[in-house]
Design an enzyme around this catalytic site. Structure first.
Site, mmCIF file in Angstrom:
data_model
loop_
_atom_site.group_PDB
_atom_site.id
_atom_site.type_symbol
_atom_site.label_atom_id
_atom_site.label_comp_id
_atom_site.label_asym_id
_atom_site.label_seq_id
_atom_site.Cartn_x
_atom_site.Cartn_y
_atom_site.Cartn_z
ATOM 1 N N ASP A 93 0.855 -1.192 0.000
ATOM 2 C CA ASP A 93 0.000 0.000 0.000
ATOM 3 C C ASP A 93 0.893 1.244 0.000
ATOM 4 O O ASP A 93 1.775 1.382 0.854
ATOM 5 C CB ASP A 93 -0.867 -0.040 1.271
ATOM 6 C CG ASP A 93 -2.003 0.947 1.219
ATOM 7 O OD1 ASP A 93 -2.483 1.251 0.114
ATOM 8 O OD2 ASP A 93 -2.429 1.406 2.302
ATOM 9 N N ASP A 115 2.828 4.976 -5.787
ATOM 10 C CA ASP A 115 2.031 6.194 -5.599
ATOM 11 C C ASP A 115 2.805 7.425 -6.068
ATOM 12 O O ASP A 115 3.562 8.031 -5.319
ATOM 13 C CB ASP A 115 1.660 6.329 -4.116
ATOM 14 C CG ASP A 115 0.789 7.540 -3.866
ATOM 15 O OD1 ASP A 115 0.524 8.299 -4.829
ATOM 16 O OD2 ASP A 115 0.366 7.738 -2.716
ATOM 17 N N HIS A 192 -7.935 9.926 3.286
ATOM 18 C CA HIS A 192 -7.365 9.111 4.358
ATOM 19 C C HIS A 192 -7.566 9.775 5.713
ATOM 20 O O HIS A 192 -7.647 10.990 5.809
ATOM 21 C CB HIS A 192 -5.868 8.923 4.141
ATOM 22 C CG HIS A 192 -5.538 8.165 2.899
ATOM 23 N ND1 HIS A 192 -5.259 8.781 1.710
ATOM 24 C CD2 HIS A 192 -5.465 6.844 2.657
ATOM 25 C CE1 HIS A 192 -5.005 7.861 0.792
ATOM 26 N NE2 HIS A 192 -5.125 6.681 1.340
ATOM 27 N N GLY A 193 -7.596 8.959 6.762
ATOM 28 C CA GLY A 193 -7.571 9.498 8.121
ATOM 29 C C GLY A 193 -8.954 9.713 8.720
ATOM 30 O O GLY A 193 -9.942 9.108 8.280
ATOM 31 N N HIS A 228 -9.410 4.598 -2.280
ATOM 32 C CA HIS A 228 -8.718 4.656 -0.982
ATOM 33 C C HIS A 228 -9.573 5.498 -0.038
ATOM 34 O O HIS A 228 -10.536 6.140 -0.443
ATOM 35 C CB HIS A 228 -7.353 5.337 -1.146
ATOM 36 C CG HIS A 228 -6.320 4.462 -1.768
ATOM 37 N ND1 HIS A 228 -5.121 4.205 -1.165
ATOM 38 C CD2 HIS A 228 -6.305 3.769 -2.934
ATOM 39 C CE1 HIS A 228 -4.404 3.404 -1.933
ATOM 40 N NE2 HIS A 228 -5.100 3.119 -3.026
ATOM 41 N N GLY A 229 -9.168 5.499 1.243
ATOM 42 C CA GLY A 229 -9.789 6.428 2.192
ATOM 43 C C GLY A 229 -11.271 6.192 2.403
ATOM 44 O O GLY A 229 -12.056 7.134 2.502
ATOM 45 N N ILE A 272 -9.498 0.011 3.374
ATOM 46 C CA ILE A 272 -9.994 0.386 4.709
ATOM 47 C C ILE A 272 -8.897 0.125 5.739
ATOM 48 O O ILE A 272 -8.449 -1.013 5.896
ATOM 49 C CB ILE A 272 -11.266 -0.413 5.059
ATOM 50 C CG1 ILE A 272 -12.387 -0.025 4.082
ATOM 51 C CG2 ILE A 272 -11.690 -0.157 6.513
ATOM 52 C CD1 ILE A 272 -13.585 -0.934 4.106
HETATM 53 P P1 13P Z 1 -8.911 4.987 5.550
HETATM 54 O O1 13P Z 1 -8.012 5.952 6.271
HETATM 55 O O2 13P Z 1 -10.193 5.648 5.143
HETATM 56 O O3 13P Z 1 -9.148 3.738 6.275
HETATM 57 O O4 13P Z 1 -8.182 4.618 4.174
HETATM 58 C C1 13P Z 1 -7.098 3.738 4.167
HETATM 59 C C2 13P Z 1 -6.414 3.667 2.866
HETATM 60 O O5 13P Z 1 -6.882 4.117 1.854
HETATM 61 C C3 13P Z 1 -5.081 3.015 2.848
HETATM 62 O O6 13P Z 1 -4.471 3.100 1.614
#
Ligand code: 13P
Length: 325
Positions: A93, A115, A192-193, A228-229, A272
């Site tokens: 990741d 990335d 993210h976060g 993502h996120g 996630i």
């Molecule tokens: P979250 O912070 O929403 O869990 O996303 C995680 C993510 O996209 C890791 O690459």
């Protein structure tokens, strides 16, 4: 050094083809502890769901590549021991450099993300293309990213600023063609976060930009798109963290029905991390506060595994991947 097939993994190619055709997304779940890893395996066995195990460069700094690969192999052995043949991929990741991806390929990852999303377009193309040429020689699939998600990609424990630079659909076809990547993470409003979105003045949460998703999918039909996120950030766990000594001020996750809609529309992989972290941390704080004499971390690790399993069983339902192994 070993190839991922020796560990029993598959790459993401067939996983994504089936997900796209059948309108669900493969859960892509970050793990940072053994109990979290075990909970993921528990959940996919119970639900017969394919899974992508997400390991960030931070995780291999913590554990070392050798151990990481062996942990994943142990999970796959457990699946086979239940008489099941669930597709499992260990995916890097947010590999930030070409070398991150090389190291991952050499130690049993079947899929890597490079990335380059913060780079100018041409530099992102060049870095992604270099990674694809290397990874494909080892039958490893490559995810790239176009458009920038704000937030704490690496650690996941910071706060996003709720702003993202949406993917420009006009760039997608050229990017995919020139790089040869196997899947693409796009930015349609996830982050993210802990703070992903801001309510409008009436308190309504904004919707993901499904128009951008549709536009992208029209330009690259059948091509695997990644989100993502995507954590929902359950306020129950945030409250529990704060009740037991934490100090987290504002949170806003992505409503799960919006993620389900994106999966049905054709998103093949949903990442996630934060939902797993905050639930385990909340539980840990509570158990430690209630057991001040504890001297052994197993007082919370075993309970965390049970809680995390419940969370992942639910996420599999949100993404529609049950019985798709
Ligand atoms: P979250 O912070 O929403 O869990 O996303 C995680 C993510 O996209 C890791 O690459």
């Amino acid at each position: 050094m070993y190839h991922y097939t020796e560990l029993g993994e598959v790459n993401t190619k067939d996983m994504f083809r089936k997900a796209y055709e059948e309108g669900y997304a493969v859960p892509a779940l970050n793990f940072i502890s053994i109990e979290q890893f075990n909970a993921i395996i528990d959940a996919v066995i119970e639900k017969r769901s394919p899974v992508i195990l997400l390991a960030s460069p931070n995780l291999h700094r913590q554990l070392g590549y050798e151990i990481l690969a062996r942990i994943v192999q142990s999970g796959i052995d457990r699946i086979h021991g239940c008489g099941l043949d669930i597709p499992v991929s260990l995916h890097l990741d947010h590999g930030m450099t070409f070398q991150h991806c090389v190291d991952a390929v050499e130690f049993g990852f079947s899929s890597v993300m490079i990335d380059g999303s913060a780079l100018p377009f041409e530099e992102n193309v060049a870095l992604t293309k270099q990674t694809v040429e290397y990874a494909h020689r080892h039958q490893v699939t490559v995810e790239a990213e176009l458009g920038v998600l704000s937030g704490a990609e690496e650690s996941g424990d910071g706060e996003g600023n709720g702003e993202s630079l949406y993917t420009d659909p006009h760039q997608v076809e050229e990017f995919v063609k020139r790089t040869g990547c196997d899947s693409l993470a796009i930015s349609i409003g996830t982050c993210h976060g802990l703070v992903k979105i801001k309510p409008d003045p009436d308190g309504n949460l904004p919707e993901l930009r499904y128009d951008i998703l549709e536009n992208v999918m029209r330009r690259v039909p059948g091509f695997p798109i990644v989100l993502h996120g995507a954590s929902a950030i359950d306020p129950r766990f945030v409250d529990m963290i704060n009740a037991y000594g934490g100090r987290i001020e504002s949170v806003a996750g992505i409503p799960e029905e919006q993620i389900t809609k994106a999966a049905r529309m054709g998103v093949c992989k949903v990442n996630i991390a934060t939902d797993g972290w905050i639930s385990a941390l909340a539980n840990t704080r509570k158990i430690l506060a209630e057991n001040p004499q504890a001297i052994d971390s197993r007082i919370f690790t075993l309970k965390n595994r049970e809680l995390l399993k419940e969370i992942y069983l639910h996420k599999i339902d949100v993404l529609g991947s049950a019985e798709k192994a």
